[in-house]
Scaffold this motif. Sequence first.
Motif, PDB file in Angstrom:
ATOM      1  N   ASP A 194       0.804  -1.228   0.000  1.00 27.69           N
ATOM      2  CA  ASP A 194       0.000   0.000   0.000  1.00 27.69           C
ATOM      3  C   ASP A 194       0.838   1.280   0.000  1.00 27.69           C
ATOM      4  O   ASP A 194       0.293   2.365  -0.165  1.00 27.69           O
ATOM      5  CB  ASP A 194      -0.977   0.000   1.184  1.00 27.69           C
ATOM      6  N   ALA A 195       2.152   1.178   0.179  1.00 26.81           N
ATOM      7  CA  ALA A 195       3.008   2.370   0.086  1.00 26.81           C
ATOM      8  C   ALA A 195       4.091   2.168  -0.971  1.00 26.81           C
ATOM      9  O   ALA A 195       5.161   2.746  -0.907  1.00 26.81           O
ATOM     10  CB  ALA A 195       3.642   2.676   1.443  1.00 26.81           C
ATOM     11  N   GLY A 196       3.772   1.317  -1.941  1.00 25.10           N
ATOM     12  CA  GLY A 196       4.749   1.003  -2.981  1.00 25.10           C
ATOM     13  C   GLY A 196       4.452   1.726  -4.281  1.00 25.10           C
ATOM     14  O   GLY A 196       3.995   2.879  -4.278  1.00 25.10           O
ATOM     15  N   CYS A 197       4.672   1.027  -5.384  1.00 21.77           N
ATOM     16  CA  CYS A 197       4.599   1.686  -6.695  1.00 21.77           C
ATOM     17  C   CYS A 197       3.234   2.282  -7.001  1.00 21.77           C
ATOM     18  O   CYS A 197       3.137   3.304  -7.694  1.00 21.77           O
ATOM     19  CB  CYS A 197       5.027   0.712  -7.795  1.00 21.77           C
ATOM     20  N   HIS A 198       2.160   1.676  -6.479  1.00 23.64           N
ATOM     21  CA  HIS A 198       0.825   2.186  -6.805  1.00 23.64           C
ATOM     22  C   HIS A 198       0.495   3.486  -6.094  1.00 23.64           C
ATOM     23  O   HIS A 198      -0.500   4.134  -6.408  1.00 23.64           O
ATOM     24  CB  HIS A 198      -0.225   1.118  -6.505  1.00 23.64           C
ATOM     25  N   ALA A 199       1.318   3.877  -5.137  1.00 24.97           N
ATOM     26  CA  ALA A 199       1.088   5.167  -4.458  1.00 24.97           C
ATOM     27  C   ALA A 199       1.595   6.343  -5.298  1.00 24.97           C
ATOM     28  O   ALA A 199       1.253   7.489  -5.029  1.00 24.97           O
ATOM     29  CB  ALA A 199       1.783   5.160  -3.095  1.00 24.97           C
ATOM     30  N   CYS A 200       2.397   6.046  -6.320  1.00 32.54           N
ATOM     31  CA  CYS A 200       2.968   7.118  -7.157  1.00 32.54           C
ATOM     32  C   CYS A 200       1.880   7.786  -7.986  1.00 32.54           C
ATOM     33  O   CYS A 200       1.050   7.113  -8.585  1.00 32.54           O
ATOM     34  CB  CYS A 200       4.038   6.525  -8.083  1.00 32.54           C
ATOM     35  N   HIS A 201       1.883   9.113  -8.022  1.00 32.38           N
ATOM     36  CA  HIS A 201       0.901   9.861  -8.818  1.00 32.38           C
ATOM     37  C   HIS A 201       1.429  10.224 -10.212  1.00 32.38           C
ATOM     38  O   HIS A 201       0.777  10.969 -10.936  1.00 32.38           O
ATOM     39  CB  HIS A 201       0.521  11.158  -8.105  1.00 32.38           C
ATOM     40  N   THR A 202       2.623   9.784 -10.533  1.00 38.35           N
ATOM     41  CA  THR A 202       3.234  10.084 -11.837  1.00 38.35           C
ATOM     42  C   THR A 202       3.330  11.592 -12.094  1.00 38.35           C
ATOM     43  O   THR A 202       3.119  12.063 -13.204  1.00 38.35           O
ATOM     44  CB  THR A 202       2.469   9.383 -12.992  1.00 38.35           C
ATOM     45  N   GLN A 203       3.658  12.345 -11.049  1.00 36.15           N
ATOM     46  CA  GLN A 203       3.873  13.789 -11.229  1.00 36.15           C
ATOM     47  C   GLN A 203       5.219  14.064 -11.892  1.00 36.15           C
ATOM     48  O   GLN A 203       5.452  15.139 -12.418  1.00 36.15           O
ATOM     49  CB  GLN A 203       3.829  14.500  -9.875  1.00 36.15           C
ATOM     50  N   GLN A 204       6.110  13.078 -11.815  1.00 32.90           N
ATOM     51  CA  GLN A 204       7.412  13.117 -12.487  1.00 32.90           C
ATOM     52  C   GLN A 204       8.366  14.185 -11.969  1.00 32.90           C
ATOM     53  O   GLN A 204       9.241  14.642 -12.699  1.00 32.90           O
ATOM     54  CB  GLN A 204       7.231  13.230 -14.000  1.00 32.90           C
ATOM     55  N   SER A 205       8.177  14.582 -10.722  1.00 35.27           N
ATOM     56  CA  SER A 205       9.134  15.490 -10.109  1.00 35.27           C
ATOM     57  C   SER A 205      10.505  14.805 -10.006  1.00 35.27           C
ATOM     58  O   SER A 205      11.550  15.451 -10.132  1.00 35.27           O
ATOM     59  CB  SER A 205       8.635  15.897  -8.720  1.00 35.27           C
ATOM     60  N   CYS A 206      10.489  13.497  -9.789  1.00 36.50           N
ATOM     61  CA  CYS A 206      11.743  12.737  -9.711  1.00 36.50           C
ATOM     62  C   CYS A 206      12.505  12.857 -11.030  1.00 36.50           C
ATOM     63  O   CYS A 206      13.720  13.094 -11.040  1.00 36.50           O
ATOM     64  CB  CYS A 206      11.465  11.270  -9.382  1.00 36.50           C
ATOM     65  N   ARG A 207      11.775  12.711 -12.107  1.00 40.47           N
ATOM     66  CA  ARG A 207      12.410  12.801 -13.427  1.00 40.47           C
ATOM     67  C   ARG A 207      12.952  14.217 -13.680  1.00 40.47           C
ATOM     68  O   ARG A 207      14.039  14.393 -14.237  1.00 40.47           O
ATOM     69  CB  ARG A 207      11.398  12.438 -14.507  1.00 40.47           C
ATOM     70  N   ALA A 208      12.170  15.215 -13.269  1.00 32.28           N
ATOM     71  CA  ALA A 208      12.566  16.604 -13.518  1.00 32.28           C
ATOM     72  C   ALA A 208      13.833  16.982 -12.745  1.00 32.28           C
ATOM     73  O   ALA A 208      14.612  17.808 -13.210  1.00 32.28           O
ATOM     74  CB  ALA A 208      11.428  17.544 -13.134  1.00 32.28           C
ATOM     75  N   HIS A 209      14.036  16.368 -11.571  1.00 27.93           N
ATOM     76  CA  HIS A 209      15.153  16.784 -10.724  1.00 27.93           C
ATOM     77  C   HIS A 209      16.348  15.836 -10.742  1.00 27.93           C
ATOM     78  O   HIS A 209      17.423  16.207 -10.255  1.00 27.93           O
ATOM     79  CB  HIS A 209      14.680  16.963  -9.280  1.00 27.93           C
ATOM     80  N   CYS A 210      16.180  14.614 -11.255  1.00 25.20           N
ATOM     81  CA  CYS A 210      17.287  13.645 -11.210  1.00 25.20           C
ATOM     82  C   CYS A 210      18.527  14.211 -11.902  1.00 25.20           C
ATOM     83  O   CYS A 210      18.493  14.523 -13.098  1.00 25.20           O
ATOM     84  CB  CYS A 210      16.892  12.328 -11.877  1.00 25.20           C
ATOM     85  N   PRO A 211      19.633  14.356 -11.169  1.00 25.23           N
ATOM     86  CA  PRO A 211      20.830  14.927 -11.796  1.00 25.23           C
ATOM     87  C   PRO A 211      21.438  14.029 -12.854  1.00 25.23           C
ATOM     88  O   PRO A 211      22.201  14.496 -13.703  1.00 25.23           O
ATOM     89  CB  PRO A 211      21.783  15.113 -10.610  1.00 25.23           C
ATOM     90  N   LYS A 212      21.102  12.744 -12.838  1.00 27.31           N
ATOM     91  CA  LYS A 212      21.627  11.820 -13.836  1.00 27.31           C
ATOM     92  C   LYS A 212      20.693  11.683 -15.034  1.00 27.31           C
ATOM     93  O   LYS A 212      20.947  10.880 -15.931  1.00 27.31           O
ATOM     94  CB  LYS A 212      21.845  10.439 -13.201  1.00 27.31           C
TER      95      LYS A 212
END
Lengths: 236, 113
Positions: A194-212
Amino acid sequence: MGTIEVRVWRGTAEGSYQSFAVPRRANQTVLDLVTYIQRTLDPTLAYRFACRVGMCGSCAMTVNGKPRWTCRTHVARLDGDVMTIEPLKNLPVVKDLVADLAPFFDKWAKAEGSFKPTAAPGSDFVVVKPDTAARVAADAGIECIGCAVCYSACDVAAWNPDYLGPAALNRAWTLQNDVRDGGKAARLSAVAGDAGCHACHTQQSCRAHCPKGLNPSAAIAGLKRAALGALLKGEL
Amino acid sequence: MRRTRFEVALWALQRASAAVLALCVTAHLATNIYAVQGGLSAAEILGRTRGSVGLALFYGLFVAAVAVHAPIGLRTVLRETLGWHGRATDAALAAFALFLAWFGWRAVAGLVA
């Protein structure tokens, strides 16, 4: 070249900002600013770094409200003569600019983020063709340096303290696509809670900020599809 | 494991109900906009909807999709804003789903019966 006013967080969860005037230099990074403050102006300032070349993931901080790897962030690329530097968000603060990464890496363990070998000791190398779909998917996320920038940028991690987070889920997805790994069933169960992948809202902030330049959102989407497939096949 | 299956099933149900809702909302709005072009009274609307099996099936499906979709979304909102989660919250949300389904189908029955 003048000076830049650097407002630095001092304290733990409670604290305040302290301003320092730091001389500007050519090719100066944000980590250079912090290092100048600690070595020249106030030796009690706590911060963390190691490699200084974008490999180790140690020096991530919140710079002007955004999580960044400070050793590869040039001051000249940030606007203004005032800069605010804080520790990473969504993690406890040890002191000043040092965030406690233990909860972050504990979640990698909860997501079964370690390789589970299937080959017996002494067996020959497994041949992994680089152009197979699984290897391409694994390669897409394999360069993660564990800096916690994505975790700090993630709103779901802020709202749901149990959420495993983009980095742990990205790690899980790379292992799900590793043909040598033998822990796939347990890992899929671990990340589909219940706190795993299905909790993601796909806002993609991770993608926007990932330095790599990685895309943990895509990895999480892959885990969602895999979990649904496993459910339909009765393998979950 | 059972809890994990439950979570994945809820996620799948929410995505599936969202797809149904996208079609239902579009058809509902398009029909409404088309139907009221010349002006329609309540009596005229009921005159056209009463006895329509197709309309009963369409809005019955619409209500079912709402009853599935809304509580699952609300479940996430409650967890992320108030920190509520667990079996008691899930039981309350199941009751909310039944509430939506019952009153929704009751409204559909009023339209077509």
